[in-house]
Design a protein around this motif. Structure first.
Motif, short mmCIF file in Angstrom:
data_model
loop_
_atom_site.label_atom_id
_atom_site.label_comp_id
_atom_site.label_asym_id
_atom_site.label_seq_id
_atom_site.Cartn_x
_atom_site.Cartn_y
_atom_site.Cartn_z
N PRO A 1 14.68 -19.59 3.53
CA PRO A 1 13.33 -19.74 3.34
C PRO A 1 12.59 -18.47 2.94
N ARG A 2 11.85 -18.49 1.95
CA ARG A 2 11.07 -17.31 1.60
C ARG A 2 9.96 -16.99 2.47
N THR A 3 10.17 -15.85 3.36
CA THR A 3 9.13 -15.57 4.24
C THR A 3 7.79 -14.65 3.24
N GLU A 4 6.66 -15.06 3.61
CA GLU A 4 5.65 -14.09 3.05
C GLU A 4 5.52 -12.88 3.35
N GLN A 5 5.22 -12.03 2.44
CA GLN A 5 5.03 -10.69 3.04
C GLN A 5 3.55 -10.24 3.23
N LYS A 6 3.36 -10.17 4.46
CA LYS A 6 1.89 -9.67 4.92
C LYS A 6 1.43 -8.28 4.28
N GLU A 7 0.26 -8.07 3.89
CA GLU A 7 -0.43 -6.83 3.48
C GLU A 7 -0.34 -6.17 4.89
N PRO A 8 -0.07 -4.76 4.96
CA PRO A 8 -0.08 -4.22 6.40
C PRO A 8 -1.79 -4.02 6.66
N GLU A 9 -2.13 -4.10 7.91
CA GLU A 9 -3.34 -4.00 8.20
C GLU A 9 -4.01 -2.59 7.86
N VAL A 10 -5.23 -2.68 7.65
CA VAL A 10 -5.97 -1.39 7.22
C VAL A 10 -6.97 -1.02 8.34
N TYR A 11 -6.90 0.24 8.41
CA TYR A 11 -7.73 0.98 9.20
C TYR A 11 -8.76 2.06 8.73
N ASP A 12 -9.83 1.93 9.00
CA ASP A 12 -10.81 3.22 8.53
C ASP A 12 -10.84 4.59 9.16
N VAL A 13 -10.96 5.61 8.29
CA VAL A 13 -10.88 6.85 9.24
C VAL A 13 -12.28 7.23 9.05
N VAL A 14 -12.97 7.40 10.20
CA VAL A 14 -14.29 7.58 10.33
C VAL A 14 -14.76 8.90 10.70
N LEU A 15 -15.33 9.77 9.91
CA LEU A 15 -15.95 10.86 10.48
C LEU A 15 -17.19 10.97 10.92
N LEU A 16 -17.38 11.66 12.14
CA LEU A 16 -18.44 11.59 13.03
C LEU A 16 -19.41 12.90 12.89
N ASN A 17 -20.58 12.82 12.91
CA ASN A 17 -21.47 13.99 12.71
C ASN A 17 -21.62 14.78 13.96
N ASP A 18 -21.73 15.95 13.85
CA ASP A 18 -22.18 16.91 14.93
C ASP A 18 -23.26 18.00 14.42
#
Length: 106
Positions: A18-35
């Motif tokens: 049975p063909r398994t559906e390939q999931k797209e990898p979960e995506v994460y944001d890289v957030v820069l923080l002000n100082d």
């Protein structure tokens, strides 16, 4: 006749999985923080070097960080996002700046 030929009548049968559906990898944001200490041009350099942004895009993200207190530098799978955040921390530390990057779910 071999045992396999008796069951299939001499024809070749393929096993199908049975063909398994390939999931797209979960995506994460890289957030820069002000100082209050990291120069704007250093943030632009980080965005150009680490996140491969064009100068205009790097400036736009830097201004977003400056005005809003945070800005998304890029979205990546977990391992890449974590590596880029670590790279930002290392470069900032080497240059004596407190710039921080976090990894958040997109």
């Amino acid at each position: 006749m071999s045992r396999g030929e008796e069951k299939t009548g001499g024809s070749v049968q393929e096993r199908t999985r049975p063909r398994t559906e390939q999931k797209e990898p979960e995506v994460y944001d890289v957030v820069l923080l002000n100082d209050d200490y990291t120069p704007m041009m250093f943030v632009v350099e980080i965005l150009e070097q680490v996140f491969h942004k064009h100068p205009a895009e790097a400036y736009r993200v830097m201004m977003q960080v400056h005005v809003n207190g945070r800005g998304v530098a890029g979205s990546y799978p977990w391992e890449i996002a974590e590596t880029k955040a670590d790279t930002v921390a290392s470069l900032a530390r080497e240059n004596g700046f407190p710039l921080k990057a976090t990894v958040e779910e997109a």
